[in-house]
Design an enzyme around this catalytic site. Structure first.
Site, PDB file in Angstrom:
ATOM      1  N   THR A  44      59.337  40.028  39.877  1.00  0.00           N
ATOM      2  CA  THR A  44      58.782  41.246  39.444  1.00  0.00           C
ATOM      3  C   THR A  44      57.153  41.149  39.438  1.00  0.00           C
ATOM      4  O   THR A  44      56.762  40.508  38.510  1.00  0.00           O
ATOM      5  CB  THR A  44      59.283  41.945  38.209  1.00  0.00           C
ATOM      6  OG1 THR A  44      60.619  42.111  38.521  1.00  0.00           O
ATOM      7  CG2 THR A  44      58.529  43.256  37.952  1.00  0.00           C
ATOM      8  N   ASP A  45      56.555  41.559  40.438  1.00  0.00           N
ATOM      9  CA  ASP A  45      54.938  41.397  40.480  1.00  0.00           C
ATOM     10  C   ASP A  45      54.279  42.671  40.817  1.00  0.00           C
ATOM     11  O   ASP A  45      53.288  42.792  41.213  1.00  0.00           O
ATOM     12  CB  ASP A  45      54.940  40.347  41.456  1.00  0.00           C
ATOM     13  CG  ASP A  45      55.192  40.500  42.736  1.00  0.00           C
ATOM     14  OD1 ASP A  45      55.976  41.509  42.901  1.00  0.00           O
ATOM     15  OD2 ASP A  45      55.014  39.811  43.629  1.00  0.00           O
ATOM     16  N   ASN A  75      73.617  36.638  44.979  1.00  0.00           N
ATOM     17  CA  ASN A  75      72.469  37.483  45.801  1.00  0.00           C
ATOM     18  C   ASN A  75      72.866  38.896  46.273  1.00  0.00           C
ATOM     19  O   ASN A  75      74.222  38.824  46.465  1.00  0.00           O
ATOM     20  CB  ASN A  75      71.967  36.724  46.996  1.00  0.00           C
ATOM     21  CG  ASN A  75      70.935  37.345  47.439  1.00  0.00           C
ATOM     22  OD1 ASN A  75      69.841  37.529  46.988  1.00  0.00           O
ATOM     23  ND2 ASN A  75      70.775  37.669  48.885  1.00  0.00           N
ATOM     24  N   MET A  97      60.740  35.682  38.167  1.00  0.00           N
ATOM     25  CA  MET A  97      59.611  35.123  39.085  1.00  0.00           C
ATOM     26  C   MET A  97      59.397  36.483  39.965  1.00  0.00           C
ATOM     27  O   MET A  97      58.472  36.356  40.687  1.00  0.00           O
ATOM     28  CB  MET A  97      60.016  34.188  39.641  1.00  0.00           C
ATOM     29  CG  MET A  97      60.283  32.883  38.762  1.00  0.00           C
ATOM     30  SD  MET A  97      58.890  32.766  37.667  1.00  0.00           S
ATOM     31  CE  MET A  97      57.241  32.384  38.678  1.00  0.00           C
ATOM     32  N   ARG A 114      53.252  27.347  44.579  1.00  0.00           N
ATOM     33  CA  ARG A 114      52.254  27.629  43.207  1.00  0.00           C
ATOM     34  C   ARG A 114      53.377  28.398  42.343  1.00  0.00           C
ATOM     35  O   ARG A 114      53.342  28.546  41.244  1.00  0.00           O
ATOM     36  CB  ARG A 114      51.023  27.981  43.392  1.00  0.00           C
ATOM     37  CG  ARG A 114      50.793  29.428  44.054  1.00  0.00           C
ATOM     38  CD  ARG A 114      51.069  30.781  43.214  1.00  0.00           C
ATOM     39  NE  ARG A 114      50.195  31.795  43.204  1.00  0.00           N
ATOM     40  CZ  ARG A 114      50.930  33.064  43.053  1.00  0.00           C
ATOM     41  NH1 ARG A 114      52.127  33.270  42.908  1.00  0.00           N
ATOM     42  NH2 ARG A 114      49.993  33.981  43.168  1.00  0.00           N
ATOM     43  N   SER A 162      63.301  40.987  45.227  1.00  0.00           N
ATOM     44  CA  SER A 162      62.373  42.200  45.291  1.00  0.00           C
ATOM     45  C   SER A 162      62.914  43.519  44.729  1.00  0.00           C
ATOM     46  O   SER A 162      62.722  44.430  45.110  1.00  0.00           O
ATOM     47  CB  SER A 162      62.137  42.433  46.721  1.00  0.00           C
ATOM     48  OG  SER A 162      63.100  42.249  47.497  1.00  0.00           O
ATOM     49  N   HIS A 219      63.079  34.045  50.926  1.00  0.00           N
ATOM     50  CA  HIS A 219      62.202  32.823  51.310  1.00  0.00           C
ATOM     51  C   HIS A 219      61.936  31.737  50.112  1.00  0.00           C
ATOM     52  O   HIS A 219      61.825  30.829  50.142  1.00  0.00           O
ATOM     53  CB  HIS A 219      61.102  33.558  51.941  1.00  0.00           C
ATOM     54  CG  HIS A 219      60.162  32.422  52.202  1.00  0.00           C
ATOM     55  ND1 HIS A 219      60.176  31.499  53.184  1.00  0.00           N
ATOM     56  CD2 HIS A 219      58.686  32.296  51.986  1.00  0.00           C
ATOM     57  CE1 HIS A 219      59.007  30.866  53.455  1.00  0.00           C
ATOM     58  NE2 HIS A 219      57.992  31.294  52.400  1.00  0.00           N
ATOM     59  N   LYS A 226      42.427  35.058  46.507  1.00  0.00           N
ATOM     60  CA  LYS A 226      43.187  35.018  47.718  1.00  0.00           C
ATOM     61  C   LYS A 226      43.214  36.310  48.119  1.00  0.00           C
ATOM     62  O   LYS A 226      43.588  37.276  47.124  1.00  0.00           O
ATOM     63  CB  LYS A 226      44.706  34.474  46.970  1.00  0.00           C
ATOM     64  CG  LYS A 226      45.892  34.616  48.060  1.00  0.00           C
ATOM     65  CD  LYS A 226      46.904  33.947  47.622  1.00  0.00           C
ATOM     66  CE  LYS A 226      48.112  34.938  46.786  1.00  0.00           C
ATOM     67  NZ  LYS A 226      49.248  34.354  46.796  1.00  0.00           N
TER      68      LYS A 226
HETATM   69  P1  NAD Z   1      62.493  37.905  50.594  1.00  0.00           P
HETATM   70  O1  NAD Z   1      62.104  39.180  51.328  1.00  0.00           O
HETATM   71  O2  NAD Z   1      62.676  36.559  51.421  1.00  0.00           O
HETATM   72  O3  NAD Z   1      63.805  38.003  49.662  1.00  0.00           O
HETATM   73  C1  NAD Z   1      63.945  39.005  48.981  1.00  0.00           C
HETATM   74  C2  NAD Z   1      65.387  38.898  48.024  1.00  0.00           C
HETATM   75  O4  NAD Z   1      65.584  40.072  47.297  1.00  0.00           O
HETATM   76  C3  NAD Z   1      66.510  38.648  48.773  1.00  0.00           C
HETATM   77  O5  NAD Z   1      67.332  37.441  47.936  1.00  0.00           O
HETATM   78  C4  NAD Z   1      67.095  39.868  48.529  1.00  0.00           C
HETATM   79  O6  NAD Z   1      68.714  39.922  48.690  1.00  0.00           O
HETATM   80  C5  NAD Z   1      66.820  40.309  47.276  1.00  0.00           C
HETATM   81  N1  NAD Z   1      67.115  41.971  47.022  1.00  0.00           N
HETATM   82  C6  NAD Z   1      66.625  42.836  48.133  1.00  0.00           C
HETATM   83  N2  NAD Z   1      66.812  43.921  47.634  1.00  0.00           N
HETATM   84  C7  NAD Z   1      67.352  43.835  46.317  1.00  0.00           C
HETATM   85  C8  NAD Z   1      68.062  44.704  45.331  1.00  0.00           C
HETATM   86  N3  NAD Z   1      67.987  46.145  45.514  1.00  0.00           N
HETATM   87  N4  NAD Z   1      68.816  44.019  44.444  1.00  0.00           N
HETATM   88  C9  NAD Z   1      68.663  42.766  44.115  1.00  0.00           C
HETATM   89  N5  NAD Z   1      68.199  41.822  45.005  1.00  0.00           N
HETATM   90  C10 NAD Z   1      67.590  42.470  46.238  1.00  0.00           C
HETATM   91  O7  NAD Z   1      61.317  37.553  49.400  1.00  0.00           O
HETATM   92  P2  NAD Z   1      60.791  36.357  48.808  1.00  0.00           P
HETATM   93  O8  NAD Z   1      59.501  35.950  49.715  1.00  0.00           O
HETATM   94  O9  NAD Z   1      61.942  35.368  48.627  1.00  0.00           O
HETATM   95  O10 NAD Z   1      60.257  36.966  47.631  1.00  0.00           O
HETATM   96  C11 NAD Z   1      61.000  37.580  46.431  1.00  0.00           C
HETATM   97  C12 NAD Z   1      60.204  38.297  45.193  1.00  0.00           C
HETATM   98  O11 NAD Z   1      59.287  37.485  44.799  1.00  0.00           O
HETATM   99  C13 NAD Z   1      59.164  39.406  46.160  1.00  0.00           C
HETATM  100  O12 NAD Z   1      59.662  40.738  45.162  1.00  0.00           O
HETATM  101  C14 NAD Z   1      57.937  38.929  45.909  1.00  0.00           C
HETATM  102  O13 NAD Z   1      56.907  39.888  45.677  1.00  0.00           O
HETATM  103  C15 NAD Z   1      58.038  38.068  44.750  1.00  0.00           C
HETATM  104  N6  NAD Z   1      57.018  37.027  44.367  1.00  0.00           N
HETATM  105  C16 NAD Z   1      56.614  36.764  43.437  1.00  0.00           C
HETATM  106  C17 NAD Z   1      55.499  35.942  43.008  1.00  0.00           C
HETATM  107  C18 NAD Z   1      55.172  35.598  41.555  1.00  0.00           C
HETATM  108  O14 NAD Z   1      54.012  34.672  41.617  1.00  0.00           O
HETATM  109  N7  NAD Z   1      55.767  36.039  40.766  1.00  0.00           N
HETATM  110  C19 NAD Z   1      55.030  35.220  44.170  1.00  0.00           C
HETATM  111  C20 NAD Z   1      55.602  35.279  45.437  1.00  0.00           C
HETATM  112  C21 NAD Z   1      56.542  36.195  45.694  1.00  0.00           C
END
Ligand code: NAD
Length: 332
Positions: free
Chosen positions: A232-233, A170, A230, A121, A210, A148, A78
């Site tokens: 923290t990546d 949140n 989920m 996934r 994030s 998202h 990917k």
């Molecule tokens: P997004 O940008 O749509 O949403 C971000 C979220 O984090 C929101 O709920 C926001 O309020 C919150 N946030 C931002 N700053 C914050 C802080 N300082 N303290 C607490 N919360 C805070 O992002 P998304 O697409 O929903 O993705 C969320 C996270 O998931 C990202 O970090 C992304 O990298 C991670 N992710 C992980 C995987 C995996 O396989 N583990 C896959 C996809 C995304």
């Protein structure tokens, strides 16, 4: 050969982003991801080292996640990343594409839109952890994060237990309507709560933010809780306090990622958790580890996101697109 031509050895199948929603259901993603985690634990499937670079243009982070599954013969990568300026252009900030190769010849086999697949996934991974680690009598689902991914997470989670209620917190409260709307869509009551209240009520907690500092603290978590961490990546990110991992039984998708870019990186760094105390969820799926052994045990799934998850869902998307006649084919 034209777009409608018959498949030849040199044809590449293209499954555009717009077709994925009609092909991959949460259950299909769940089955593909569960099988992949099991194959990883059997050592039939392995992920290659992740590449992730700040490219010095458009503030973008770009990289590859790749691997090979000898059972399904899924081979590929990917490719994609994060372009913060995309939203202003009407595009999604996260962009990804999966490329699959023929494991027998190395020829490129398919090009698959990866944006929706990533959400499906990722949600499937925490759902797999809930199936195998949460208490059977779990009733309240706690959601930390309303971005998202959060809606996908909630939809996949509720299929695993008879949840009666969703509670959510949140960092940006104005985003909580996403959780409320999703719970309503699923026919569940929703309540916005403090983190203290979320921990006190929830039997299962999904965190998908994030954040670079813990939101969920040790004092918030009651015995018997299952936590799917989920978000923290990446090195430096953190959603849950390290002492939670020190007193929990810790599971992950892949140990190498868990200790370097996953939630466990912090407890490993402060010495309160060792690599040997972390178990791959595939071992539970395969019956090689008992998983949860008591009603009071706290379990944590450190979901870091592995390339093999992407390959697994993309492979199924290609098969289904071909079966339904919605795949394009081009000579290559
Ligand atoms: P997004 O940008 O749509 O949403 C971000 C979220 O984090 C929101 O709920 C926001 O309020 C919150 N946030 C931002 N700053 C914050 C802080 N300082 N303290 C607490 N919360 C805070 O992002 P998304 O697409 O929903 O993705 C969320 C996270 O998931 C990202 O970090 C992304 O990298 C991670 N992710 C992980 C995987 C995996 O396989 N583990 C896959 C996809 C995304």
């Amino acid at each position: 050969m034209g777009l409608d031509g018959a498949m030849t050895d040199s044809a590449v199948t293209i499954v555009p982003e717009g077709e994925i929603a009609g092909l991959i259901t949460p259950q299909i993603a769940f089955d593909a991801v569960e099988a992949t985690f099991a194959a990883m634990s059997r050592k039939s499937a392995y992920n290659f080292p992740v590449i992730r670079e700040s490219i010095g243009h458009a503030d973008a982070l770009y990289g590859f996640k790749s691997g090979f599954d000898r059972d399904s013969l899924a081979l590929g990568l990917k490719s994609g990343g994060y372009w913060p300026g995309n939203e202003a252009k009407g595009l999604t900030n996260h962009q990804s594409t999966v490329i699959l190769f023929d494991a027998d010849t190395g020829k490129v086999k398919a090009l698959v839109g990866g944006n929706l697949l990533t959400a499906l996934r990722t949600a499937a991974a925490s759902a797999v952890s809930i199936k195998h680690l949460a208490r059977e009598d779990a009733k309240v689902l706690g959601m930390i994060g309303a971005g998202h991914q959060s809606a996908f997470q909630m939809r996949a989670a509720v299929a695993q237990r008879n949840f009666e209620k969703v509670v959510g917190w949140n960092y940006h409260p104005e985003m909580l309507s996403r959780l409320e709307d999703t719970a309503t869509e699923l026919g569940l009551p929703f309540e916005a709560v403090s983190l203290e209240e979320l921990g006190a009520q929830s039997d299962v907690i999904i965190s998908i933010t994030s954040s670079f500092a813990p939101s969920l603290l040790d004092a918030h978590v009651k015995p018997g809780t299952h936590i799917a961490a989920m978000g923290t990546d990446t090195k430096g990110k953190q959603e849950i306090d390290a002492p939670i991992l020190a007193r929990a039984t810790v599971f992950t998708d892949e140990i190498a990622q868990s200790i370097t870019i996953g939630e466990a990186q912090h407890a490993i760094a402060d010495g309160s958790l060792t690599e040997g105390q972390i178990t791959e969820i595939g071992a539970v799926i395969n019956g090689d580890h008992a998983g949860r052994t008591s009603a009071d045990e706290i379990t944590v799934f450190d979901g870091t996101g592995v390339g093999l998850q992407d390959l697994a869902v993309a492979r199924v998307a290609v098969d289904l697109a071909q079966a339904k006649g919605v795949a394009s084919k081009v000579d290559f």
